[in-house]
Design a protein around this motif. Structure first.
Motif, PDB file in Angstrom:
ATOM      1  N   THR A 221      24.028   4.562   9.418  1.00 27.62           N
ATOM      2  CA  THR A 221      23.310   4.725  10.331  1.00 27.62           C
ATOM      3  C   THR A 221      22.322   5.972   8.733  1.00 27.62           C
ATOM      4  OG1 THR A 221      24.866   4.674  11.915  1.00 27.62           O
ATOM      5  CG2 THR A 221      23.261   6.259  11.555  1.00 27.62           C
ATOM      6  N   ARG A 223      19.321   8.751   8.868  1.00 26.32           N
ATOM      7  CA  ARG A 223      18.754   9.191  10.360  1.00 26.32           C
ATOM      8  C   ARG A 223      17.508   9.676  10.161  1.00 26.32           C
ATOM      9  NH1 ARG A 223      22.317  10.079  14.155  1.00 26.32           N
ATOM     10  NH2 ARG A 223      24.410  10.275  12.657  1.00 26.32           N
ATOM     11  N   ALA A 238      12.627   6.555   9.805  1.00 29.40           N
ATOM     12  CA  ALA A 238      14.395   6.197   9.330  1.00 29.40           C
ATOM     13  C   ALA A 238      14.337   4.922   8.929  1.00 29.40           C
ATOM     14  CB  ALA A 238      15.115   6.626  10.619  1.00 29.40           C
ATOM     15  N   GLU A 292      15.964   7.043  14.042  1.00 34.58           N
ATOM     16  CA  GLU A 292      17.149   6.689  13.809  1.00 34.58           C
ATOM     17  C   GLU A 292      17.216   5.001  13.403  1.00 34.58           C
ATOM     18  OE1 GLU A 292      21.846   7.799  15.930  1.00 34.58           O
ATOM     19  OE2 GLU A 292      20.801   5.675  16.129  1.00 34.58           O
TER      20      GLU A 292
END
Ligand SMILES: [Zn+2]
Length: 436
Positions: A221, A223, A238, A292
């Motif tokens: 992930t 950000r 992102a 994201e």
């Protein structure tokens, strides 16, 4: 445990072959019945009921193993579950007792199938269980309802040929293999079901699969900072920040292809391990800077690598790809390991059970048969890793498995039934008790 020395003689092989021939219609119709049950994950019960009936009609008593009742299953390090309930999903075990103290053998096979997908793309009904042009047609025909039918009918063939085994032969049909095998073979192993060796008739093309890669899923992930599209430079995209990480993981795949080798896998696959970048999710719509980005991937590891090592390699790769980018240094990407994780396993080609399987395949069947590694999860790993039991996959060819128009030539169904009966005789020791 004494291992009787019994190289099966041609007259006895002929005798068992004749028994299998005599059962041929029953084997086919049983396999076809199993194909007619759409036993996708969670819906295995009717298939298990059909297996149970068949085994009982052969005089065996069948015991059910319920995953929810197995102590230690849900706390087992390899257990993972996608939220599916285990209600109504038994595993089955039935043993044909041997007359002496010969080595015992267990046949393990799964009754679950992967979904048929878009049935319009099939040229026949995947669940009609039709036999046409000497082929059993349908989902699961070769993966692995044919194998399950063959392992059950190996028992019937021994019975019909008047053959008693010295050691016990256990039939074990399980759920959930296609989704990791936790409630299925892992539950069976933790329940204490075992034998001196395991043969699993997955569709191996009559080769011996004696190793498998470990598999892990991970999620990265990244950000960013959201902003209106008109103010793009006020945000941090992102998706763009994910790009170097994506590329670094791609490079890791290329590097591991070259540096990680196990000849059992490269016997038939270009490389031993792989890293598949499977899915990206980023942004919500065209008019905002995505805050994201998430990448999901699957990485495999060879039997001589540990899962810990592979996790470190991935995490280091992500960290290094982010290094030098001030935003990412302040907002480090997160790596999460999720979903199912399968351990690797490997037994030696010289293991007696592997030699037994090979000798039947190359001898009685006259086939080419090689020890190989499978680049994914196999249920045999649970027996190898948690019951210290040598386990090998050996079965028919794989015809369009997991795809459209799956089928199995019925000749192979019979050939496998014969092979499994002979493997049991060779392994457990036997005596012809009924001159018939
Ligand atoms: Zn399978």
């Amino acid at each position: 445990m004494t291992r009787p020395n019994c190289s099966t003689d041609p007259v006895t092989v002929e005798r068992v072959a004749t028994a299998v021939e005599g059962l041929s219609e029953d084997i086919q119709s049983f396999a076809a019945d199993l194909v007619r049950v759409p036993s996708v994950q969670g819906e295995e019960r009717p298939a298990q009921q059909r297996v149970s009936e068949e085994l009982e009609s052969m005089g065996l008593s069948v015991r059910e193993i319920w995953p929810d009742d197995v102590t230690g299953l849900k706390s087992h390090p390899e257990f993972s579950n996608d939220g599916q309930s285990y209600e109504n999903r038994p595993n089955l075990v039935a043993t044909r007792s041997g007359r002496g103290d010969g080595p015992s053998l267990l046949f393990n096979g799964h009754v679950d199938v992967v979904p048929a997908g878009d049935t319009d793309q099939w040229s026949f009904d995947p669940y009609a269980g039709e036999i046409e042009d000497s082929r059993l047609l349908g989902r699961g025909a070769s993966d692995m309802k044919g194998g399950v039918a063959a392992m059950c009918y190996a028992v019937a063939a021994l019975e019909r040929a008047g053959i008693e085994l010295e050691g016990d032969l256990t039939i074990n049909t399980v759920i959930e293999e296609e989704a990791g095998g936790f409630g299925g073979s892992l539950a069976t192993v933790l329940d204490g079901v075992t034998a001196d060796a395991v043969v699993n008739p997955e569709p191996t093309g009559f080769d011996q699969w004696i190793a498998n890669d470990g598999v892990s899923y991970f999620r990265v992930t990244v950000r960013g900072k959201g902003a209106h599209a008109a103010e793009t430079d006020n945000g941090v995209n992102a998706m763009s920040k994910l790009v170097p990480i994506y590329q670094a993981l791609e490079a890791l795949h290329d590097e591991r292809k070259i540096t990680v080798h196990d000849e059992l896998f490269e016997e038939w696959h270009e490389h031993t391990v792989s890293l598949n970048l499977g899915r990206i999710r980023a942004g919500e719509w065209a008019s905002s800077v995505p805050d994201e980005a998430v990448l999901e991937a699957r990485i495999s590891h060879a039997p001589d690598e540990t899962r810990e090592k592979i996790h470190d390699v991935v995490e280091d790769t992500v960290r290094e790809a982010a290094a030098g980018d001030p935003w990412l240094e302040e907002h480090p990407p997160e790596v999460e390991w999720f979903g199912w994780r399968g351990s690797s396993a490997k037994i030696e080609a010289e293991e007696p059970i592997v030699q037994t399987v090979r000798s039947i395949a190359t001898g009685a069947l006259g086939r080419e048969s090689h020890p190989k590694g499978f680049p994914g999860g196999l249920d045999t790993r649970f027996f190898v890793n948690y019951a210290d039991t040598p386990a090998v996959c050996f079965g028919t060819g794989a015809y369009n498995i997991h795809g459209t128009d799956e089928y199995l030539p019925v000749d192979e169904l019979e050939e496998l039934t014969l092979a499994l009966a002979l493997i049991a005789m060779e392994w457990c020791g036997y005596e012809v008790v009924d001159g018939g």
